[in-house]
Design an enzyme around this catalytic site. Structure first.
Site, PDB file in Angstrom:
ATOM      1  N   GLY A  71      33.418  31.310  28.331  1.00  0.00           N
ATOM      2  CA  GLY A  71      32.961  32.607  28.825  1.00  0.00           C
ATOM      3  C   GLY A  71      33.128  33.688  27.776  1.00  0.00           C
ATOM      4  O   GLY A  71      33.182  33.398  26.567  1.00  0.00           O
ATOM      5  N   GLY A  73      35.631  35.654  26.788  1.00  0.00           N
ATOM      6  CA  GLY A  73      36.801  35.587  25.900  1.00  0.00           C
ATOM      7  C   GLY A  73      36.595  34.531  24.823  1.00  0.00           C
ATOM      8  O   GLY A  73      36.833  34.771  23.626  1.00  0.00           O
ATOM      9  N   THR A  74      36.110  33.366  25.226  1.00  0.00           N
ATOM     10  CA  THR A  74      35.880  32.260  24.287  1.00  0.00           C
ATOM     11  C   THR A  74      34.808  32.645  23.266  1.00  0.00           C
ATOM     12  O   THR A  74      34.935  32.353  22.068  1.00  0.00           O
ATOM     13  CB  THR A  74      35.443  30.989  25.059  1.00  0.00           C
ATOM     14  OG1 THR A  74      36.437  30.712  26.045  1.00  0.00           O
ATOM     15  CG2 THR A  74      35.274  29.792  24.156  1.00  0.00           C
ATOM     16  N   ASP A 115      31.883  33.542  37.161  1.00  0.00           N
ATOM     17  CA  ASP A 115      31.626  34.977  37.407  1.00  0.00           C
ATOM     18  C   ASP A 115      30.185  35.387  37.096  1.00  0.00           C
ATOM     19  O   ASP A 115      29.745  36.465  37.513  1.00  0.00           O
ATOM     20  CB  ASP A 115      32.557  35.838  36.544  1.00  0.00           C
ATOM     21  CG  ASP A 115      34.016  35.724  36.947  1.00  0.00           C
ATOM     22  OD1 ASP A 115      34.303  35.009  37.921  1.00  0.00           O
ATOM     23  OD2 ASP A 115      34.865  36.343  36.283  1.00  0.00           O
ATOM     24  N   GLU A 160      37.435  40.328  43.578  1.00  0.00           N
ATOM     25  CA  GLU A 160      38.830  40.632  43.218  1.00  0.00           C
ATOM     26  C   GLU A 160      38.954  41.900  42.369  1.00  0.00           C
ATOM     27  O   GLU A 160      39.972  42.581  42.395  1.00  0.00           O
ATOM     28  CB  GLU A 160      39.452  39.457  42.469  1.00  0.00           C
ATOM     29  CG  GLU A 160      38.712  39.125  41.173  1.00  0.00           C
ATOM     30  CD  GLU A 160      39.267  37.955  40.400  1.00  0.00           C
ATOM     31  OE1 GLU A 160      40.325  37.431  40.755  1.00  0.00           O
ATOM     32  OE2 GLU A 160      38.608  37.570  39.414  1.00  0.00           O
ATOM     33  N   GLY A 163      35.724  37.416  40.439  1.00  0.00           N
ATOM     34  CA  GLY A 163      34.787  38.375  39.844  1.00  0.00           C
ATOM     35  C   GLY A 163      35.578  39.574  39.381  1.00  0.00           C
ATOM     36  O   GLY A 163      35.855  40.472  40.153  1.00  0.00           O
TER      37      GLY A 163
END
Ligand code: F6P
Length: 365
Positions: free
Chosen positions: A119, A121-122, A144, A239, A187
């Protein structure tokens, strides 16, 4: 875009686990071995395994029978960043840049390209490794659905299916006990799961990070339903949702993680706030990691297979440092540099938001 012919690649999965990871790994490895005769390595546990030089050769048989299996056979990690590795020093943590060691580890094994499945961050880390000279092809993963540049990520459809089933099921308790039932879904910064599952499950209220809610409007809405004889309400909340004058509910912080904040608890907060204001009985269910588990839906299996296959074909053609995307119904790619640091959120005027409002759903505003 033609470059030197690649002979050996590695594949890794980074960030949170997600339904469809194994389907991508399978597509990458089978296409690489079957069609192009490449050598393939599997890096264990995401960037952590790269940092610690943990990787194994993958054969065709290693990836047989994993299409429908949830999780990742390679393991993953969302706490290791090669540019900022947290190393304990006494009682404190020190941060080290070990990115050069990662490049050296790959060079020593003669691995010429890396398929990074992950995602935001990666991909942010992948973009920085690419700047240092590593050849990378990204594959967009996250339940997400918030990766910039693609219309959809794999894993999202499965998460929406799970969340919708949960919303369907809480209708029973909501209507029998005349309660307000709140279903908290994942999310962090984007409310795609809450929006899609909320609409599919017929939630009365949908609360997402992109549209901060007004508690008094939410309360007026559920009270109004009771007055009209609808003695229950269902709320789907992401969330990362927050009140107009409030903050996201953070459950913990993880030092050294590319995104150190972990959310959770807005559902219980809403249950308390709505209960206190309206006197209605409220209960919250936090779905959490249930949404990331289980077998991927057929849509996610096919999307993951297409993404994995496309990633490999583009690499073999000589393209590098791109993220494979599905845009306007076509598989293509976008530069990693354009993706890093950006996320795709729900526009306030998105067609599904407008449709939900038209059928009477409240967004708490
Ligand atoms: O990014 C995917 C995601 O599932 C988010 O929706 C969620 O906020 C986060 O990961 C949870 O992370 P962890 O598995 O570390 O609790």
């Amino acid at each position: 875009m033609a470059g030197k012919r690649i002979r050996s690649i590695a594949v890794m999965t980074g960030g949170g686990d997600c339904p469809g990871l194994n389907a991508v790994i399978r597509a990458v490895v089978k296409t690489a071995i079957n069609k192009h005769g490449l050598e393939v390595w599997g890096i264990q546990d995401g960037y952590l395994g790269l940092i610690e030089n943990r990787m194994d050769r993958l054969s065709y048989n290693d990836v047989s029978n994993i299409l429908t299996v949830g999780g990742t056979i390679l393991g993953t990690s969302n706490i290791a960043n090669p540019f900022r590795l947290a190393v304990p020093k006494g009682r404190r943590l020190q941060y080290r840049d070990v990115s050069d060691d990662c490049l050296r580890v790959l060079a020593e094994r003669k691995i010429e390209a890396l398929v990074c499945i992950g995602g935001d961050g990666t991909m942010a880390v992948a973009a920085r490794l690419a700047e240092k000279g590593l050849t990378i092809m990204g594959v967009p993963k996250t339940i997400d659905n918030d990766l910039y540049g693609t219309d959809v990520t794999f894993g999202f459809d499965t998460a929406v299916t799970t969340a919708t089933e949960a919303i369907d099921k809480v209708h029973t308790t909501a209507s029998s006990h005349h309660r307000v039932m709140i279903v908290e879904v994942m999310g962090r910064y984007a409310g795609w799961i809450a929006l899609h599952a909320g609409v599919a499950g017929g939630a009365d209220v949908i609360l997402i990070p992109e549209i901060p809610y007004d508690l008094s409007k939410v309360c007026e809405y559920v009270i109004g339903r009771s007055r009209r004889g609808k003695r229950f309400s269902i709320i789907a909340v992401a969330e990362g949702a927050r009140a107009k004058d409030g903050q996201m509910v953070v459950s913990r912080r993880i030092a050294g993680s590319p995104d150190p904040i972990r959310l959770g608890g807005i559902g219980h907060k809403l249950a308390n706030d709505i209960g206190a204001r309206t006197g209605l009985e409220c209960r919250a269910v936090i779905l959490g990691h249930v949404q990331r588990g289980g077998t991927p839906t057929p849509y996610d299996r096919t999307l993951a297979t297409n993404f994995g296959h496309t990633a490999l074909e583009l690499l073999v053609k000589g393209l590098k440092n791109h993220l494979v995307v599905l845009k306007d119904g076509r598989f293509s790619s976008i530069g990693l540099g354009q993706v890093a640091g950006r996320i795709r959120t729900v526009p306030r005027n998105h067609a599904l938001v407008r449709a939900a409002v038209a059928v009477g759903t409240s967004f708490g505003v």
